[in-house]
Design a protein around this motif. Structure first.
Motif, PDB file in Angstrom:
ATOM      1  N   ARG A 195      29.139 -18.260 -26.172  1.00 14.54           N
ATOM      2  CA  ARG A 195      29.158 -17.154 -25.195  1.00 14.54           C
ATOM      3  C   ARG A 195      28.517 -17.588 -23.883  1.00 14.54           C
ATOM      4  O   ARG A 195      29.055 -17.325 -22.805  1.00 14.54           O
ATOM      5  CB  ARG A 195      28.425 -15.932 -25.766  1.00 14.54           C
ATOM      6  CG  ARG A 195      28.474 -14.708 -24.841  1.00 14.54           C
ATOM      7  CD  ARG A 195      27.585 -13.592 -25.352  1.00 14.54           C
ATOM      8  NE  ARG A 195      26.193 -13.964 -25.439  1.00 14.54           N
ATOM      9  CZ  ARG A 195      25.346 -14.059 -24.400  1.00 14.54           C
ATOM     10  NH1 ARG A 195      25.788 -13.818 -23.187  1.00 14.54           N
ATOM     11  NH2 ARG A 195      24.085 -14.386 -24.581  1.00 14.54           N
ATOM     12  N   ILE A 196      27.382 -18.273 -23.966  1.00 15.46           N
ATOM     13  CA  ILE A 196      26.692 -18.731 -22.751  1.00 15.46           C
ATOM     14  C   ILE A 196      27.557 -19.728 -21.985  1.00 15.46           C
ATOM     15  O   ILE A 196      27.671 -19.662 -20.752  1.00 15.46           O
ATOM     16  CB  ILE A 196      25.323 -19.338 -23.116  1.00 15.46           C
ATOM     17  CG1 ILE A 196      24.391 -18.236 -23.616  1.00 15.46           C
ATOM     18  CG2 ILE A 196      24.710 -20.071 -21.944  1.00 15.46           C
ATOM     19  CD1 ILE A 196      23.110 -18.743 -24.239  1.00 15.46           C
ATOM     20  N   LEU A 197      28.182 -20.647 -22.692  1.00 11.73           N
ATOM     21  CA  LEU A 197      29.057 -21.636 -22.033  1.00 11.73           C
ATOM     22  C   LEU A 197      30.265 -20.969 -21.380  1.00 11.73           C
ATOM     23  O   LEU A 197      30.649 -21.333 -20.260  1.00 11.73           O
ATOM     24  CB  LEU A 197      29.510 -22.695 -23.044  1.00 11.73           C
ATOM     25  CG  LEU A 197      28.438 -23.701 -23.446  1.00 11.73           C
ATOM     26  CD1 LEU A 197      28.858 -24.466 -24.686  1.00 11.73           C
ATOM     27  CD2 LEU A 197      28.159 -24.660 -22.300  1.00 11.73           C
ATOM     28  N   GLU A 198      30.845 -19.996 -22.053  1.00 12.07           N
ATOM     29  CA  GLU A 198      32.004 -19.302 -21.476  1.00 12.07           C
ATOM     30  C   GLU A 198      31.608 -18.505 -20.244  1.00 12.07           C
ATOM     31  O   GLU A 198      32.349 -18.457 -19.256  1.00 12.07           O
ATOM     32  CB  GLU A 198      32.659 -18.422 -22.536  1.00 12.07           C
ATOM     33  CG  GLU A 198      33.395 -19.239 -23.591  1.00 12.07           C
ATOM     34  CD  GLU A 198      33.801 -18.428 -24.808  1.00 12.07           C
ATOM     35  OE1 GLU A 198      33.526 -17.198 -24.850  1.00 12.07           O
ATOM     36  OE2 GLU A 198      34.391 -19.027 -25.727  1.00 12.07           O
ATOM     37  N   GLU A 199      30.440 -17.872 -20.261  1.00  8.97           N
ATOM     38  CA  GLU A 199      29.956 -17.144 -19.078  1.00  8.97           C
ATOM     39  C   GLU A 199      29.705 -18.111 -17.920  1.00  8.97           C
ATOM     40  O   GLU A 199      30.046 -17.817 -16.770  1.00  8.97           O
ATOM     41  CB  GLU A 199      28.678 -16.384 -19.402  1.00  8.97           C
ATOM     42  CG  GLU A 199      28.885 -15.152 -20.237  1.00  8.97           C
ATOM     43  CD  GLU A 199      27.578 -14.466 -20.591  1.00  8.97           C
ATOM     44  OE1 GLU A 199      26.496 -14.942 -20.163  1.00  8.97           O
ATOM     45  OE2 GLU A 199      27.635 -13.447 -21.294  1.00  8.97           O
ATOM     46  N   PHE A 200      29.108 -19.261 -18.221  1.00  6.28           N
ATOM     47  CA  PHE A 200      28.857 -20.261 -17.181  1.00  6.28           C
ATOM     48  C   PHE A 200      30.179 -20.725 -16.571  1.00  6.28           C
ATOM     49  O   PHE A 200      30.320 -20.791 -15.346  1.00  6.28           O
ATOM     50  CB  PHE A 200      28.081 -21.451 -17.764  1.00  6.28           C
ATOM     51  CG  PHE A 200      27.887 -22.572 -16.790  1.00  6.28           C
ATOM     52  CD1 PHE A 200      26.941 -22.480 -15.788  1.00  6.28           C
ATOM     53  CD2 PHE A 200      28.665 -23.726 -16.870  1.00  6.28           C
ATOM     54  CE1 PHE A 200      26.770 -23.510 -14.880  1.00  6.28           C
ATOM     55  CE2 PHE A 200      28.496 -24.753 -15.966  1.00  6.28           C
ATOM     56  CZ  PHE A 200      27.542 -24.649 -14.968  1.00  6.28           C
ATOM     57  N   ASN A 201      31.165 -21.048 -17.419  1.00  2.00           N
ATOM     58  CA  ASN A 201      32.468 -21.503 -16.922  1.00  2.00           C
ATOM     59  C   ASN A 201      33.151 -20.420 -16.095  1.00  2.00           C
ATOM     60  O   ASN A 201      33.787 -20.725 -15.071  1.00  2.00           O
ATOM     61  CB  ASN A 201      33.363 -21.928 -18.085  1.00  2.00           C
ATOM     62  CG  ASN A 201      32.930 -23.252 -18.682  1.00  2.00           C
ATOM     63  OD1 ASN A 201      32.174 -24.007 -18.077  1.00  2.00           O
ATOM     64  ND2 ASN A 201      33.411 -23.536 -19.883  1.00  2.00           N
TER      65      ASN A 201
END
Length: 190
Positions: A117-123
């Protein structure tokens, strides 16, 4: 009190101009206002004699930022520095900062779903910044490969776990026998 005749006033009414009205003391107030600078100077002199200005913070030090060019945003810059406010960088710089801190942020989580979830938000933030024209420094931050980052997160987690197990194994075992637990209920033998 005088009842002098002044044009525009009814005959027989007393003159109550500030200089003449003794009942309200307005004459004294007018004199105090005229001599206010003398009173202020006297108060400063008495405070200096009492030592009220001795050992003030910053005494004998140069005034900060004196002589530099005037910056109309000086107060907001000092507020940011004093209060340690963060998160108000231009989007490109904020993304660079977040990219540098992302691995440490991911390592604080234990669930793979949270890491994804954190990686997808960052992307998503990176892609939004790429397609939004902004003033400021250029955007050089690239989106991260979610699967590769999750694999790297797993490896770091396993390495930390192995290091913790090795530290526990290297620690000397306690040689003292543990005390026998006492029961909370005792039967009386009287």
């Amino acid at each position: 009190m005088g009842t002098s005749e002044t044009p525009g006033r009814a005959p027989g009414t007393p003159d109550r101009s500030p200089e003449q009205d003794d009942r309200t003391g307005r004459g004294a107030a007018a004199q105090r206002i005229q001599r206010q600078h003398e009173w202020v100077d006297l108060q400063i002199k008495q405070a200096m004699e009492r030592g009220d200005f001795d050992n003030l913070p910053g005494a004998g030090k140069p005034i900060k930022n004196l002589g530099t060019q005037h910056d109309p945003d000086w107060w907001i810059k000092q507020l940011i520095e004093r209060e340690k406010i963060s998160g108000i960088l231009p989007p490109a710089l904020q993304l660079r900062k977040d990219d540098a801190e992302l691995d440490a942020r991911l390592d604080r989580h234990t669930a793979e779903s949270e890491v994804r979830r954190i990686l997808e938000e960052f992307n998503a933030r990176v892609m939004k910044a790429r397609y939004t024209p902004v003033d400021g420094p250029p955007l050089v931050t690239m989106p991260r490969d979610v699967d590769a980052e999750v694999d790297a997160w797993r490896e770091r987690r396993m390495a930390r776990r192995r290091a913790a197990e090795a530290a526990r194994a290297a620690a000397p075992a306690p040689s003292v026998k543990p005390e026998r637990r006492r029961r909370w209920f005792r039967r009386r033998t009287d």
